[in-house]
Scaffold this active site. Structure first.
Site, PDB file in Angstrom:
ATOM      1  N   HIS A   1     -53.672   3.853   1.141  1.00  0.00           N
ATOM      2  CA  HIS A   1     -55.075   3.728   1.564  1.00  0.00           C
ATOM      3  C   HIS A   1     -55.781   2.542   0.907  1.00  0.00           C
ATOM      4  CE1 HIS A   1     -55.585   7.556   3.724  1.00  0.00           C
ATOM      5  NE2 HIS A   1     -54.665   8.020   2.911  1.00  0.00           N
TER       6      HIS A   1
ATOM      7  N   GLU B   1     -58.486   1.232   1.808  1.00  0.00           N
ATOM      8  CA  GLU B   1     -59.946   1.452   1.856  1.00  0.00           C
ATOM      9  C   GLU B   1     -60.411   2.337   0.711  1.00  0.00           C
ATOM     10  OE1 GLU B   1     -57.789   3.144   3.383  1.00  0.00           O
ATOM     11  OE2 GLU B   1     -58.481   5.176   3.822  1.00  0.00           O
TER      12      GLU B   1
ATOM     13  N   CYS C   1     -52.498   5.479   7.142  1.00  0.00           N
ATOM     14  CA  CYS C   1     -52.077   6.868   6.949  1.00  0.00           C
ATOM     15  C   CYS C   1     -51.959   7.591   8.300  1.00  0.00           C
ATOM     16  CB  CYS C   1     -53.035   7.551   5.988  1.00  0.00           C
ATOM     17  SG  CYS C   1     -52.383   9.078   5.292  1.00  0.00           S
TER      18      CYS C   1
END
Lengths: 90, 234
Positions: free
Chosen positions: B203, B205, B86
């Site tokens: 994302h 994560e 990002c």
């Protein structure tokens, strides 16, 4: 040494769709202003420059534009330099 | 494997990135934007998501000149693995480690939702644990994620297999509807020509636990671990 004020106008490159400009253009048209079009939205940056002459001042600002102030992948810029008159308070 | 995650002023996904590293059994360390050296034993550096320096001027434009970035660029140029997520992707583009730029979403809205990604290249350190064409469900959360580059750059990265992820429908079709931000060619993630630096807008994560809706993001961390383990064996 002289003091200049540089006004830098940053806009998206012509090849890149300016979606903000398009949205504002639609808003203008919905406000019955059909004569207005091709809206482009950018940024205005003002910076003071200390330099012995206009050419040097322009080079310094150009360098700043290329290094930090603009991204050449997506933006174009235009620099307008004005020398500040001596003795006139800012 | 040891993953270093850089914290910039305004980073907000750094803890999640460290969690993503540890959930796959790896070690994670926090790195600070003012650091002028990197720990000698890190295998991977992550530039996390967030709003570094308030996104002032342009996203990533100021973070790119943080003291640690000199070392990150040196690390990448030496072949070290660098992942930008990002805002990290935006920083990598600003720093010139990746081609192109990320600009305002086509619909002018901040988009925050799960998207489906199709793995376009599985022969990378970031995707080697999954098969080509695998579909991943991972969230996006950004206002400026429209990947843009001059047409000749797009042609080059497509020909080189540098497009790693593309936005697609759940069944794998790259439709306009499945493109959350108007990115050229539905591009969600790319790598450099050498294949050691990757950036993506979604994302992974934030998708490391089934409890949170998806654990598909684990594939990125598992791939990195696999790649690093394999490199050590060689």
């Amino acid at each position: 040494m002289k003091t200049y004020t540089a006004s830098i106008t940053v806009t998206l490159r012509r090849a890149i769709l300016d979606v903000q400009g398009k949205a504002v253009e639609h808003a203008l048209h919905s406000l019955h202003m059909p004569a207005l079009g091709s809206v482009r939205i950018g940024k205005h940056i003002e910076v003071e420059v200390q330099a012995p002459d206009t050419d040097t001042a322009n080079d310094l600002v150009m360098d700043a534009c290329k290094k930090l102030l603009t991204n050449p992948v997506m933006e174009d810029f235009h620099i307008a330099l004005v020398e500040k008159a001596a003795g006139v308070p800012a | 494997m040891k993953i270093g995650v850089v914290t910039f002023p305004g980073s907000n996904c750094d803890a999640d990135a460290r969690y993503g590293a540890t959930v796959t059994g790896n070690e994670a360390v926090q790195l600070w934007h003012k650091d002028e050296t990197l720990p000698i034993d890190v295998d991977v550096i992550i530039l996390p998501g967030g709003f570094s320096y308030g996104d002032y001027l342009r996203t990533g434009a100021i973070a790119r000149f943080s003291p640690i970035m000199n070392e990150v660029i040196r690390f990448a140029n030496d072949g070290g693995l660098v992942l930008g997520i990002c805002n990290g992707f935006q920083i990598l583009c600003e720093s010139g480690l990746l081609p192109g730029a990320l600009i305002r979403n086509e619909n002018l809205r901040f988009v925050c939702k799960d998207v489906h990604l199709r793995v376009e290249n599985s022969a990378t350190p970031f995707t080697c644990a999954v098969k080509l064409g695998t579909m991943l469900r991972v969230p996006v959360a950004h206002g400026e994620g429209r990947y843009t580059a001059p047409q000749e750059t797009i042609d080059r990265i497509e020909a080189n297999g540098q497009v790693v992820y593309r936005y697609a429908s759940p069944t794998g079709e790259t439709t306009a509807d499945s493109n959350p931000n108007g990115s050229m060619n539905n591009i969600a993630g790319i790598m450099n020509e050498r294949g050691n630096v990757m950036g993506l807008m979604p994302h992974p994560e934030r998708a490391c636990e089934p409890l949170l809706g998806s654990a598909d993001g684990v594939s990125v961390f598992a791939s990195l671990a696999l790649h690093v383990a394999h490199s050590i064996l060689i």
